[in-house]
Design a protein around this motif. Structure first.
Motif, PDB file in Angstrom:
ATOM      1  N   ILE A  47      64.769 -37.580 -25.612  1.00 24.55           N
ATOM      2  CA  ILE A  47      66.154 -37.983 -25.738  1.00 24.55           C
ATOM      3  C   ILE A  47      66.850 -38.189 -24.595  1.00 24.55           C
ATOM      4  O   ILE A  47      67.404 -39.028 -24.076  1.00 24.55           O
ATOM      5  N   ALA A  48      67.115 -36.824 -24.042  1.00 25.37           N
ATOM      6  CA  ALA A  48      68.070 -36.419 -22.926  1.00 25.37           C
ATOM      7  C   ALA A  48      67.484 -37.350 -21.743  1.00 25.37           C
ATOM      8  O   ALA A  48      68.146 -38.036 -20.816  1.00 25.37           O
ATOM      9  N   ALA A  49      66.268 -37.472 -21.339  1.00 23.08           N
ATOM     10  CA  ALA A  49      65.575 -38.245 -20.439  1.00 23.08           C
ATOM     11  C   ALA A  49      65.842 -39.755 -20.594  1.00 23.08           C
ATOM     12  O   ALA A  49      66.261 -40.301 -19.449  1.00 23.08           O
ATOM     13  N   LEU A  50      65.369 -40.137 -21.870  1.00 25.68           N
ATOM     14  CA  LEU A  50      65.868 -41.474 -21.990  1.00 25.68           C
ATOM     15  C   LEU A  50      67.264 -42.141 -21.856  1.00 25.68           C
ATOM     16  O   LEU A  50      67.386 -43.099 -21.170  1.00 25.68           O
ATOM     17  N   MET A  51      68.118 -41.034 -22.351  1.00 22.09           N
ATOM     18  CA  MET A  51      69.488 -41.432 -22.203  1.00 22.09           C
ATOM     19  C   MET A  51      70.120 -41.612 -20.775  1.00 22.09           C
ATOM     20  O   MET A  51      70.674 -42.226 -20.181  1.00 22.09           O
ATOM     21  N   ILE A  52      69.548 -40.618 -20.020  1.00 25.14           N
ATOM     22  CA  ILE A  52      69.878 -40.481 -18.531  1.00 25.14           C
ATOM     23  C   ILE A  52      69.234 -41.825 -17.666  1.00 25.14           C
ATOM     24  O   ILE A  52      70.118 -42.525 -17.097  1.00 25.14           O
ATOM     25  N   ALA A  53      67.986 -42.064 -18.291  1.00 29.17           N
ATOM     26  CA  ALA A  53      67.503 -43.470 -17.709  1.00 29.17           C
ATOM     27  C   ALA A  53      68.368 -44.640 -17.903  1.00 29.17           C
ATOM     28  O   ALA A  53      68.329 -45.662 -17.309  1.00 29.17           O
ATOM     29  N   LEU A  54      68.702 -44.692 -19.413  1.00 31.80           N
ATOM     30  CA  LEU A  54      69.519 -45.700 -19.854  1.00 31.80           C
ATOM     31  C   LEU A  54      70.738 -45.876 -19.271  1.00 31.80           C
ATOM     32  O   LEU A  54      71.124 -47.037 -18.843  1.00 31.80           O
ATOM     33  N   VAL A  55      71.664 -44.953 -19.084  1.00 32.09           N
ATOM     34  CA  VAL A  55      72.772 -44.838 -18.489  1.00 32.09           C
ATOM     35  C   VAL A  55      72.744 -45.457 -16.810  1.00 32.09           C
ATOM     36  O   VAL A  55      73.635 -46.085 -16.484  1.00 32.09           O
ATOM     37  N   LEU A  56      71.715 -44.954 -16.196  1.00 30.13           N
ATOM     38  CA  LEU A  56      71.492 -45.345 -15.036  1.00 30.13           C
ATOM     39  C   LEU A  56      71.227 -46.761 -14.788  1.00 30.13           C
ATOM     40  O   LEU A  56      71.646 -47.463 -13.944  1.00 30.13           O
ATOM     41  N   ALA A  57      70.321 -47.253 -15.869  1.00 25.87           N
ATOM     42  CA  ALA A  57      69.810 -48.701 -15.486  1.00 25.87           C
ATOM     43  C   ALA A  57      71.268 -49.470 -16.188  1.00 25.87           C
ATOM     44  O   ALA A  57      71.462 -50.639 -15.350  1.00 25.87           O
ATOM     45  N   GLN A  58      71.983 -49.052 -17.276  1.00 27.28           N
ATOM     46  CA  GLN A  58      73.160 -49.830 -17.339  1.00 27.28           C
ATOM     47  C   GLN A  58      74.023 -49.931 -16.330  1.00 27.28           C
ATOM     48  O   GLN A  58      74.743 -50.937 -16.004  1.00 27.28           O
ATOM     49  N   ALA A  59      74.423 -48.609 -15.399  1.00 28.73           N
ATOM     50  CA  ALA A  59      75.328 -48.830 -14.351  1.00 28.73           C
ATOM     51  C   ALA A  59      74.862 -49.520 -13.205  1.00 28.73           C
ATOM     52  O   ALA A  59      75.528 -50.290 -13.054  1.00 28.73           O
ATOM     53  N   ILE A  60      73.578 -49.548 -13.074  1.00 29.42           N
ATOM     54  CA  ILE A  60      73.097 -50.467 -11.955  1.00 29.42           C
ATOM     55  C   ILE A  60      73.369 -51.959 -12.668  1.00 29.42           C
ATOM     56  O   ILE A  60      73.552 -52.804 -11.632  1.00 29.42           O
ATOM     57  N   SER A  61      73.015 -52.178 -13.908  1.00 30.00           N
ATOM     58  CA  SER A  61      73.154 -53.534 -14.165  1.00 30.00           C
ATOM     59  C   SER A  61      74.611 -54.016 -14.113  1.00 30.00           C
ATOM     60  O   SER A  61      74.797 -55.380 -13.632  1.00 30.00           O
ATOM     61  N   ILE A  62      75.719 -53.287 -14.501  1.00 36.50           N
ATOM     62  CA  ILE A  62      77.161 -53.459 -14.253  1.00 36.50           C
ATOM     63  C   ILE A  62      77.323 -53.700 -12.879  1.00 36.50           C
ATOM     64  O   ILE A  62      78.101 -54.395 -12.901  1.00 36.50           O
ATOM     65  N   MET A  63      77.113 -52.970 -12.009  1.00 34.03           N
ATOM     66  CA  MET A  63      77.210 -52.788 -10.639  1.00 34.03           C
ATOM     67  C   MET A  63      76.705 -54.366 -10.073  1.00 34.03           C
ATOM     68  O   MET A  63      77.499 -55.087  -9.585  1.00 34.03           O
ATOM     69  N   MET A  64      75.603 -54.892 -10.563  1.00 39.42           N
ATOM     70  CA  MET A  64      75.000 -55.929 -10.143  1.00 39.42           C
ATOM     71  C   MET A  64      75.732 -57.245 -10.801  1.00 39.42           C
ATOM     72  O   MET A  64      75.863 -58.210 -10.164  1.00 39.42           O
ATOM     73  N   PHE A  65      75.975 -57.098 -11.947  1.00 39.38           N
ATOM     74  CA  PHE A  65      76.851 -58.084 -12.887  1.00 39.38           C
ATOM     75  C   PHE A  65      78.244 -58.394 -12.135  1.00 39.38           C
ATOM     76  O   PHE A  65      78.666 -59.390 -11.744  1.00 39.38           O
TER      77      PHE A  65
END
Length: 530
Positions: A47-65
């Motif tokens: 859960i911790a590893a997936l949450m870190i990956a999810l938050v990073l992916a969302q942060a990158i998506s928000i920056m791109m958006f």
């Protein structure tokens, strides 16, 4: 009230810097030992590893958006501003100058304002710049000659600009607002007066609360354009862009929350299903370590887990086969030795020399005792006895009472009730071996029982001569005797401690010997409770 003083008065303890540092270090170590930032369970780590990956992916998506939104907003808004400005230029060049003021009032809107000026401080944009590209675009649409439109320098980053102050009337955002009641805009007024009139939104007392003002989009200046007209005037166009709304990130937050909840639920369900065979394997391993007989585990789960369970079953089968083969071999040898020993004992009866006959019979008795001990050691009754819950405190208390009835000095100290899962007969045999050793060499024995949430500790102490430190581990070897004579009454055959350690280790624990500071020997047994 008086205070004691002088050499006899008590002194207050002083805390030195060293003691404070030591206390702080201990507290820091205790906090570190009790707090672990990274979870230890498989589900927690996934859960911790997936949450870190999810938050990073969302942060990158928000920056791109945000980057794409900025580019699209700028391109669309600037295109509309240029189109409107080109249309205004064409109309102004084709209409009477007396109508210019009214037309400019009608052409203005939210985010754009037009003014007429005799001169401009703006300059021609540098070739190859963004401003030059926009100027050429406006010149083509308005039908103007090249290098005539003047441009202000565009901001480098639209969304990193600080918001403008809105406490003054002149800095209020551009909005569509009618002229004050009773005032007709028949002629073009001065720039300052027009700014004051058209930037005025409402009186100070009519302003919305501060929290409403903070939620409103804040406008900041984007472009300022100066276009020459056929009349000799300059058309000044000022445009502004709104900053992103405060709640523009709410969809991303909702998406992140929903995705995180779904991931956590799926991970928990999958991990529980995948680790069920591992939990069974853990329980079987603990039972095997305590010498309990267990049935082969069912091979289920993913391929990797099935392979692990299969290897465990094969290992258990080989261990049991090895133990059984060793037991049968030693039992057969010990049993076969009984016949020649019995035959030799009968033949010694025909020896006339009494002294020789007695020595031979003592040797044969020693051989018989050793054979019986080897046979008992090889049988390993502990591996055949079933494990069950036993009141260990009552067992040790009754054993001490049995010795006391025989006139032996044996005491017990411990709780009244303490349940422990074990093989009662074999464990009692191990305790008897230690107790009889203490009685043989010291004439007394003291039994104590202590329990912690994780293990049990049994101590058998005496006040005898003890054992040399270099032989504390060697005495557990089969047939080793500290006492040098071969007298069975004083030294035994040297298998008691070997059998005791075998029994204790078959329960998953261990037994050690140590000399007491006050004299005597102490045998300490540790047994796991789980």
């Amino acid at each position: 009230m008086t205070h004691a003083s002088g050499p006899g008065a008590p002194r207050k303890p002083k805390l030195s810097t060293k003691s404070l540092g030591t206390a702080f270090a201990k507290a820091k170590r205790s906090v570190r030992s009790g707090f672990h930032l990274w979870p230890r369970t498989l589900a927690g780590q996934l859960i911790a590893a997936l949450m870190i990956a999810l938050v990073l992916a969302q942060a990158i998506s928000i920056m791109m958006f945000a980057f794409e939104r900025k580019n699209i907003t700028l391109a669309a808004t600037r295109g509309q501003i240029l189109d409107r400005t080109a249309s205004v230029v064409r109309v102004l060049n084709q209409t009477d100058m007396t109508l210019h003021a009214r037309f400019l009032d009608a052409a203005e809107g939210r985010g754009i304002r037009f003014d007429l000026a005799d001169t401009t401080h703006l300059s021609l944009p540098a070739e190859g710049s963004t401003e030059a590209g926009l100027a050429h675009r406006l010149e083509r649409r308005a039908g103007l000659a090249e290098n005539t439109v003047r441009f202000s320098k565009l901001p480098t980053d639209r969304f990193l600009m600080p918001p403008r102050e809105r406490n003054t009337v002149d800095d209020a955002p551009l909005v569509d607002a009618p002229p004050p009641s009773g005032r007709m805009m028949n002629s073009r007024e001065s720039t300052d007066e027009k700014d004051r009139l058209y930037r005025h939104r409402r009186n100070w007392n009519d302003r919305p609360p501060p929290w409403r003002q903070l939620r409103d989009p804040i406008m900041t200046q984007d472009m300022k354009i100066a276009v020459p007209l056929d009349s000799g005037k300059w058309l000044i166009a000022k445009s502004e862009l709104p900053a992103p709304p405060d709640k523009w990130g709410r969809p991303f937050l909702i998406s992140l929350t929903v995705t995180a909840v779904l991931i956590i639920a799926v991970v928990i369900l999958i991990v529980r299903k995948l680790t069920a065979p591992l939990r069974e394997l853990e329980s079987a391993s603990r039972k095997l370590g305590r010498g309990e007989a267990i049935a082969p585990l069912k091979e289920e789960g993913p391929t990797e887990i099935r392979g692990t369970i299969s290897a465990f079953n094969a290992m258990q089968e080989r261990l049991m086969r090895f133990v059984q083969d060793r037991t049968r071999m030693l039992a057969a040898v010990s049993h076969d030795l009984r016949t020649p020993i019995t035959t030799l004992r009968l033949r010694t009866e025909f020896i006339d020399d009494d002294e020789m006959r007695e020595k031979l019979q003592e040797t044969l008795e020693e051989m018989q005792a050793m054979t019986d001990a080897v046979l008992a050691f090889a049988r390993e009754d502990a591996s055949k006895e079933e494990t069950r819950d036993v009141n260990l405190a009552a067992l040790m208390s009754s054993m001490a009472e049995d010795y006391q009835e025989l006139g032996k000095n044996v005491t017990f100290e411990g709780p009244d009730n303490l349940t422990f899962s074990c093989r009662q007969v074999s464990l009692k045999r191990a305790l008897r071996n230690l107790t009889e050793n203490a009685l043989r060499y010291a004439g007394s024995a003291s039994l104590t029982l202590q329990a912690t949430p994780r293990q049990l500790e049994i101590k058998v102490s005496d006040d005898g001569p003890g054992i040399p430190a270099e032989k504390l581990e060697e005495v557990f070897a089969p047939f080793f005797r500290v006492e040098g004579s071969r007298n069975l009454e004083t030294g035994g055959v040297g298998l008691g401690l070997s059998i005791t350690r075998t029994i204790i280790r078959s329960h998953g624990g261990d037994v050690t010997l140590r000399n007491r500071k006050k004299g005597g020997l102490e045998a300490a047994i540790t047994l796991p409770r789980k």
